[in-house]
Design a protein around this motif. Sequence first.
Motif, PDB file in Angstrom:
ATOM      1  N   HIS A  34       0.651  -1.405  -0.044  1.00 57.55           N
ATOM      2  CA  HIS A  34      -0.288  -0.007   0.024  1.00 57.55           C
ATOM      3  C   HIS A  34       0.679   1.268   0.098  1.00 57.55           C
ATOM      4  CE1 HIS A  34      -2.484   2.905   1.682  1.00 57.55           C
ATOM      5  NE2 HIS A  34      -3.645   2.586   1.503  1.00 57.55           N
ATOM      6  N   GLY A  35       1.395   1.047   1.141  1.00 58.38           N
ATOM      7  CA  GLY A  35       3.305   3.007   0.798  1.00 58.38           C
ATOM      8  C   GLY A  35       2.417   3.943   1.971  1.00 58.38           C
ATOM      9  N   ASP A  36       1.506   2.999   2.493  1.00 57.29           N
ATOM     10  CA  ASP A  36       1.092   4.230   3.148  1.00 57.29           C
ATOM     11  C   ASP A  36      -0.170   3.871   4.412  1.00 57.29           C
ATOM     12  OD1 ASP A  36       1.001   7.284   4.290  1.00 57.29           O
ATOM     13  OD2 ASP A  36      -0.889   7.714   2.993  1.00 57.29           O
ATOM     14  N   VAL A  37       0.052   2.917   4.551  1.00 54.17           N
ATOM     15  CA  VAL A  37      -0.709   1.995   5.371  1.00 54.17           C
ATOM     16  C   VAL A  37      -1.110   2.963   7.116  1.00 54.17           C
ATOM     17  CG1 VAL A  37       0.250  -0.066   6.370  1.00 54.17           C
ATOM     18  CG2 VAL A  37      -1.731   0.070   6.428  1.00 54.17           C
ATOM     19  N   TYR A  38      -1.161   4.342   7.304  1.00 57.21           N
ATOM     20  CA  TYR A  38      -1.448   4.664   8.691  1.00 57.21           C
ATOM     21  C   TYR A  38      -2.829   4.367   8.785  1.00 57.21           C
ATOM     22  CZ  TYR A  38       3.275   7.067   7.841  1.00 57.21           C
ATOM     23  OH  TYR A  38       4.652   7.663   6.808  1.00 57.21           O
ATOM     24  N   ARG A  39      -3.164   4.710  10.385  1.00 53.92           N
ATOM     25  CA  ARG A  39      -4.002   4.788  11.052  1.00 53.92           C
ATOM     26  C   ARG A  39      -5.158   5.354  10.525  1.00 53.92           C
ATOM     27  NH1 ARG A  39      -4.471   6.340  16.470  1.00 53.92           N
ATOM     28  NH2 ARG A  39      -2.131   5.755  16.287  1.00 53.92           N
ATOM     29  N   HIS A  40      -4.897   6.339   9.392  1.00 56.38           N
ATOM     30  CA  HIS A  40      -6.018   7.023   8.402  1.00 56.38           C
ATOM     31  C   HIS A  40      -6.359   6.425   7.694  1.00 56.38           C
ATOM     32  CE1 HIS A  40      -2.064   8.935   7.294  1.00 56.38           C
ATOM     33  NE2 HIS A  40      -3.814   9.331   5.970  1.00 56.38           N
ATOM     34  N   ASN A  41      -5.499   5.522   7.303  1.00 60.32           N
ATOM     35  CA  ASN A  41      -6.158   4.849   5.904  1.00 60.32           C
ATOM     36  C   ASN A  41      -6.085   3.444   6.318  1.00 60.32           C
ATOM     37  OD1 ASN A  41      -5.609   7.215   4.405  1.00 60.32           O
ATOM     38  ND2 ASN A  41      -3.224   5.996   3.782  1.00 60.32           N
ATOM     39  N   LEU A  42      -7.050   3.195   7.016  1.00 55.31           N
ATOM     40  CA  LEU A  42      -7.276   1.405   7.766  1.00 55.31           C
ATOM     41  C   LEU A  42      -8.795   1.222   7.424  1.00 55.31           C
ATOM     42  CD1 LEU A  42      -4.621  -0.116   9.945  1.00 55.31           C
ATOM     43  CD2 LEU A  42      -5.217  -0.481   7.762  1.00 55.31           C
ATOM     44  N   LEU A  43      -9.750   1.155   7.077  1.00 57.96           N
ATOM     45  CA  LEU A  43     -11.445   0.861   7.217  1.00 57.96           C
ATOM     46  C   LEU A  43     -11.407  -0.344   7.926  1.00 57.96           C
ATOM     47  CD1 LEU A  43     -13.583   2.050   6.385  1.00 57.96           C
ATOM     48  CD2 LEU A  43     -13.880   0.910   3.704  1.00 57.96           C
ATOM     49  N   ALA A  44     -12.121  -0.267   9.123  1.00 55.24           N
ATOM     50  CA  ALA A  44     -12.452  -1.262   9.415  1.00 55.24           C
ATOM     51  C   ALA A  44     -13.716  -0.917   9.786  1.00 55.24           C
ATOM     52  CB  ALA A  44     -12.409  -1.125  11.362  1.00 55.24           C
ATOM     53  N   ASP A  45     -14.659  -2.478  10.574  1.00 60.68           N
ATOM     54  CA  ASP A  45     -16.316  -2.758  10.795  1.00 60.68           C
ATOM     55  C   ASP A  45     -16.759  -1.565  12.063  1.00 60.68           C
ATOM     56  OD1 ASP A  45     -15.686  -4.704  12.719  1.00 60.68           O
ATOM     57  OD2 ASP A  45     -15.952  -6.209  11.414  1.00 60.68           O
ATOM     58  N   ALA A  46     -17.388  -1.874  12.063  1.00 63.27           N
ATOM     59  CA  ALA A  46     -18.426  -1.597  13.275  1.00 63.27           C
ATOM     60  C   ALA A  46     -17.831  -1.918  14.916  1.00 63.27           C
ATOM     61  CB  ALA A  46     -20.225  -1.885  13.790  1.00 63.27           C
ATOM     62  N   ALA A  47     -17.145  -3.464  14.731  1.00 60.70           N
ATOM     63  CA  ALA A  47     -16.448  -4.339  15.749  1.00 60.70           C
ATOM     64  C   ALA A  47     -15.195  -3.704  15.639  1.00 60.70           C
ATOM     65  CB  ALA A  47     -16.892  -5.085  15.616  1.00 60.70           C
ATOM     66  N   GLY A  48     -14.569  -2.637  15.161  1.00 61.73           N
ATOM     67  CA  GLY A  48     -13.163  -2.334  15.187  1.00 61.73           C
ATOM     68  C   GLY A  48     -12.280  -3.431  14.352  1.00 61.73           C
ATOM     69  N   ARG A  49     -13.279  -4.881  13.741  1.00 59.62           N
ATOM     70  CA  ARG A  49     -11.946  -5.355  12.831  1.00 59.62           C
ATOM     71  C   ARG A  49     -12.008  -4.017  11.361  1.00 59.62           C
ATOM     72  NH1 ARG A  49     -16.383  -9.342  14.901  1.00 59.62           N
ATOM     73  NH2 ARG A  49     -17.542  -8.682  13.044  1.00 59.62           N
ATOM     74  N   TYR A  50     -10.680  -5.459  10.931  1.00 58.33           N
ATOM     75  CA  TYR A  50      -9.644  -4.707   9.587  1.00 58.33           C
ATOM     76  C   TYR A  50     -11.244  -5.406   8.540  1.00 58.33           C
ATOM     77  CZ  TYR A  50      -7.557  -4.890   5.454  1.00 58.33           C
ATOM     78  OH  TYR A  50      -7.320  -4.655   4.539  1.00 58.33           O
ATOM     79  N   ALA A  51     -11.544  -4.656   7.684  1.00 56.14           N
ATOM     80  CA  ALA A  51     -12.353  -4.600   6.615  1.00 56.14           C
ATOM     81  C   ALA A  51     -11.280  -3.782   5.646  1.00 56.14           C
ATOM     82  CB  ALA A  51     -13.590  -3.322   7.390  1.00 56.14           C
TER      83      ALA A  51
END
Length: 120
Positions: A34-51
Amino acid sequence: MPEVRNADWTPAERAALLRALSTPYPLTAPVFVHGDVYRHNLLADAAGRYAGVLDWGNAGWATLEHECAVLDDLEPALVRWGGRLDTGLLWRLRLELLLKVCGAGRISPNAVRKVLQHCT
């Protein structure tokens, strides 16, 4: 060695930083990252799991260690890819990154010191 203002590195820390930053590491096989995988670029579901991951504008070929070095929390990456990662290279890349961030005054030298312990 990069200088970090107001860090007051001890002679032992300076020697450890120099040793860690000058140790040659062979690069592992490149992977598409990805090259820029900081927290603001991670998508999570309502339970906080990686999406998923957003913003692929910096994607390209690099080592998995380069991708993981910028993560806020390394533990999931170590669990998932621990056998594939060169941890020496991973901690060195993280050390280099944190030295830059510390030099910009955004984190304290103590954050660098914690990572330096993994490099010695």
